[in-house]
Structure formats: C-alpha cells, structure tokens
Design a protein around this motif. Sequence first.
Motif, PDB file in Angstrom:
ATOM      1  N   ALA A  13       0.822  -1.208   0.000  1.00 37.20           N
ATOM      2  CA  ALA A  13       0.000   0.000   0.000  1.00 37.20           C
ATOM      3  C   ALA A  13       0.858   1.261   0.000  1.00 37.20           C
ATOM      4  O   ALA A  13       0.495   2.274  -0.607  1.00 37.20           O
ATOM      5  CB  ALA A  13      -0.931  -0.006   1.209  1.00 37.20           C
ATOM      6  N   ALA A  14       2.015   1.181   0.669  1.00 35.28           N
ATOM      7  CA  ALA A  14       2.888   2.346   0.791  1.00 35.28           C
ATOM      8  C   ALA A  14       3.803   2.544  -0.408  1.00 35.28           C
ATOM      9  O   ALA A  14       4.297   3.648  -0.634  1.00 35.28           O
ATOM     10  CB  ALA A  14       3.731   2.230   2.066  1.00 35.28           C
ATOM     11  N   THR A  15       4.030   1.480  -1.207  1.00 35.92           N
ATOM     12  CA  THR A  15       5.091   1.547  -2.220  1.00 35.92           C
ATOM     13  C   THR A  15       4.679   1.162  -3.630  1.00 35.92           C
ATOM     14  O   THR A  15       5.441   1.415  -4.569  1.00 35.92           O
ATOM     15  CB  THR A  15       6.253   0.611  -1.821  1.00 35.92           C
ATOM     16  N   ARG A  16       3.535   0.559  -3.800  1.00 27.24           N
ATOM     17  CA  ARG A  16       3.225  -0.040  -5.108  1.00 27.24           C
ATOM     18  C   ARG A  16       3.282   0.976  -6.244  1.00 27.24           C
ATOM     19  O   ARG A  16       3.706   0.657  -7.363  1.00 27.24           O
ATOM     20  CB  ARG A  16       1.856  -0.708  -5.074  1.00 27.24           C
ATOM     21  N   SER A  17       2.900   2.202  -5.973  1.00 31.02           N
ATOM     22  CA  SER A  17       2.898   3.216  -7.031  1.00 31.02           C
ATOM     23  C   SER A  17       4.271   3.843  -7.248  1.00 31.02           C
ATOM     24  O   SER A  17       4.412   4.714  -8.117  1.00 31.02           O
ATOM     25  CB  SER A  17       1.879   4.314  -6.692  1.00 31.02           C
ATOM     26  N   ASN A  18       5.276   3.406  -6.513  1.00 33.70           N
ATOM     27  CA  ASN A  18       6.606   4.000  -6.637  1.00 33.70           C
ATOM     28  C   ASN A  18       7.336   3.568  -7.907  1.00 33.70           C
ATOM     29  O   ASN A  18       8.320   4.201  -8.296  1.00 33.70           O
ATOM     30  CB  ASN A  18       7.469   3.666  -5.418  1.00 33.70           C
ATOM     31  N   HIS A  19       6.886   2.463  -8.514  1.00 34.32           N
ATOM     32  CA  HIS A  19       7.531   2.009  -9.747  1.00 34.32           C
ATOM     33  C   HIS A  19       6.516   1.232 -10.581  1.00 34.32           C
ATOM     34  O   HIS A  19       5.750   0.419 -10.039  1.00 34.32           O
ATOM     35  CB  HIS A  19       8.746   1.121  -9.445  1.00 34.32           C
ATOM     36  N   PRO A  20       6.505   1.441 -11.892  1.00 33.64           N
ATOM     37  CA  PRO A  20       5.489   0.770 -12.726  1.00 33.64           C
ATOM     38  C   PRO A  20       5.651  -0.742 -12.810  1.00 33.64           C
ATOM     39  O   PRO A  20       4.687  -1.439 -13.162  1.00 33.64           O
ATOM     40  CB  PRO A  20       5.685   1.417 -14.107  1.00 33.64           C
ATOM     41  N   ASP A  21       6.843  -1.264 -12.507  1.00 31.17           N
ATOM     42  CA  ASP A  21       7.053  -2.713 -12.596  1.00 31.17           C
ATOM     43  C   ASP A  21       6.812  -3.447 -11.282  1.00 31.17           C
ATOM     44  O   ASP A  21       7.013  -4.665 -11.203  1.00 31.17           O
ATOM     45  CB  ASP A  21       8.477  -3.011 -13.091  1.00 31.17           C
ATOM     46  N   ASN A  22       6.410  -2.721 -10.252  1.00 31.90           N
ATOM     47  CA  ASN A  22       6.101  -3.391  -8.991  1.00 31.90           C
ATOM     48  C   ASN A  22       4.934  -4.351  -9.185  1.00 31.90           C
ATOM     49  O   ASN A  22       3.928  -4.003  -9.813  1.00 31.90           O
ATOM     50  CB  ASN A  22       5.753  -2.371  -7.907  1.00 31.90           C
ATOM     51  N   ARG A  23       5.078  -5.559  -8.658  1.00 29.54           N
ATOM     52  CA  ARG A  23       4.031  -6.572  -8.817  1.00 29.54           C
ATOM     53  C   ARG A  23       3.834  -7.341  -7.528  1.00 29.54           C
ATOM     54  O   ARG A  23       4.810  -7.676  -6.838  1.00 29.54           O
ATOM     55  CB  ARG A  23       4.385  -7.535  -9.951  1.00 29.54           C
ATOM     56  N   LEU A  24       2.575  -7.636  -7.192  1.00 33.60           N
ATOM     57  CA  LEU A  24       2.224  -8.430  -6.014  1.00 33.60           C
ATOM     58  C   LEU A  24       1.684  -9.777  -6.451  1.00 33.60           C
ATOM     59  O   LEU A  24       0.881  -9.852  -7.387  1.00 33.60           O
ATOM     60  CB  LEU A  24       1.155  -7.719  -5.184  1.00 33.60           C
ATOM     61  N   VAL A  25       2.117 -10.824  -5.752  1.00 32.80           N
ATOM     62  CA  VAL A  25       1.583 -12.160  -5.983  1.00 32.80           C
ATOM     63  C   VAL A  25       1.099 -12.694  -4.639  1.00 32.80           C
ATOM     64  O   VAL A  25       1.906 -13.077  -3.782  1.00 32.80           O
ATOM     65  CB  VAL A  25       2.634 -13.103  -6.590  1.00 32.80           C
TER      66      VAL A  25
END
Length: 360
Positions: A312-324
């Motif tokens: 929630a705090a970091t996902r928008s910090n980089h376009p390649d961030n991905r959660l699984v």
Amino acid sequence: MQILRPAAPDAAQGCLLIVHGMNEHIGRYGRIAEHFADRFIVVGLDLTAHGLSNPVLSQAHESITAGAAAYDASHAYLEQAQFRDLQPMRNDLASALHYLSDQCHSRASSRLACGIHAIPGDKPLPIFILSHSMSSLVVSSYLLQAENKALRDRVKGVVLSAPAFSVTEVPGWRGWFQNPIVRFTFHTHEHFLNPQDEALPLMLFNQLLAVISVPLQDGIIELFSLPGMRNLFSPTAPDWVRDYLTDSEEEKQKLKNDKYIIRQSVLRYVLAIEKEIIQFRRQMDRFDAPYLLIYSENDPITPAWGSTDFAAATRSNHPDNRLVLLAGISHHEQLFSSPPLREHILSVIDDWLQKRLTRK
C-alpha cells in the motif's frame, strides 16, 4: 559465497544474488540457483552467523569432510549473541554486491572469467536480488540506507519472498497465550522508538506505557542473552514451525535432517529483528526499487499484513512493482513448496525478471 555461471558466457543476461532467511543457509538454494544459472550469473552467500559463515558450523563441516563420524554443533546458535541490529548482515550484502558488481560489470568481464576474449561494446549486466523472509528486510533496509548510490543503482530489481515486514503470529491454541505478548512488545517498542500520529491523550498514554515497559522488557531480554543465561533462555524452534514452512513432505524431511539449520535463537537476536521491522515500516514508503512481492495469505511466520502494508505504501513508486498473493496458502517458504506450486512461482519470477531485462 558460492557462484554459478551459464555454460555459455554469452548466455548471461544478468546477475542474480540469492540471500537466505533467518537460521537457514545458502546451501538450501542450490536447486533454485541452478534454475536461473542458464541465463544469470548466480551468487549466494551465508550471512554472518549462518551456514559456513558460522565458525561452529564451519568447523563441523571441515571435521565431517575430513572423515569425523560426528560433530556437536548444537551451540552454533550462540553466534547470534553479537546481533543488536541487522547491520552485520547489511555489511555482508554490501560485500556481496561489490563482488557481484565486479563480476558482472559487463559481458566482457563474464567472458574473460571464462577465458574468452571480450567483445567491444559490451554493456554492464543488470543485477537482481532474490531474498527470503528476514533477508528481504535486510535487503530492503539496505537499499533505503545505502550511501553508495552507484552500487545501489546497479540493483535493477528485487524479488521479496515472504518478507519479514511483520512479526510472527503463532497459529492455533498456542497463539492464545503467545500472540498477545508478541503484539504488546511490538506495540510498546513501536511507540518507544518513533512518534505516532494519534490523538494526544492516546499518544501520551502509549508513550507512558512504552517508557515504563520497554526498558523492563529490553532489560529482561538482555539478561537472558548474557553468557550462561542464553544457554537456558534461547528458545528452540517448536515442531509447528516446520509444518508452516512448506507444504512438501519431501522438504519437511530435508528440514528435519539438515544439520546446517540453526534451531535455537538468542533472544537479543529476536528483539533486534523486531526493532528493525519497526524502523523499516516507518520509512518504507520511500522504497523505490522495482520489486516482485510474493506472500502467502495465511503465513504465520511473516503474516500477510506486513506485505499488504508495504504494498500500500510503495506499489505506485515504480510501474514494474508486482504483487503475488498466494490465496489460501499457509506455508512460509514459497520457493520450497510442493512441485506444482514451486514451478508456478519460479515461472512468475522468470517472467518478471524477463520484463525487467527488456525494460529500456
């Protein structure tokens, strides 16, 4: 430190550093390293006080290799007494990254290492990190704190497997007794170490509670971590832990028989990890390295709320961030899952690394 290279030097697309979790060792990751070694220069290391970086286990290894029938390494956990924070492990990580940066400076250096002439115009190989559990905390905090910007910038992506961004929640009836204590110590240390954004009366109450309880808690833990006392008050990993590490019966048997895994923890070390989690969570919104975050919905070792808070705090910090999110899964070591799930996770990592490799 151990290293694997592609059989063909020109096949190296990047460099991958594998960092193990708490109380384990890099030898467990041999099969994982081989999976990536057809296209990456793969480096792994035993962190301070773990594996062959632990002098007790190193001596045991040498003795057994020389032909000794047995060696008592049960006191290897005492090396953890040196930890008041995770800085020694961040130093290990920095050393490994320096080494990897030199080895992977370019395809030219990769070719030269294999005795092959370099090709003019070779470009530097990107560096990635694959970390698990506690080492994800070490890696993430290092990338936030590192003063060597050039070295930090060489890291083009981080795989965070079950990161230690939260404290353990003991499952079952045992948790009825232990979890309130764990939550209380986390709560009081959180308020003792950092100011909180809350109503003034509540803030004053929590600060007073922390000022009274934290020195007492820390004093008891420090007492129990002193020579002599640490032999009596260093808890052994309970049997339930193995059941929540993996869903694979084969891997559970390997865990049971693995003599290089440390099965006790000095309380000072446990407290150091808790404090590191608290400090990291206060600044994790600044984490801007691209990441692939893999976590289990019902993991009691590093509960999902730590990963969801981080995302929630970091996902928008980089376009390649991905959660699984592994929905319904309760085991902690995703890379050591039963084969169908393990192969799926490795394919997810492959796809994400490939995306980063092709990113301009």
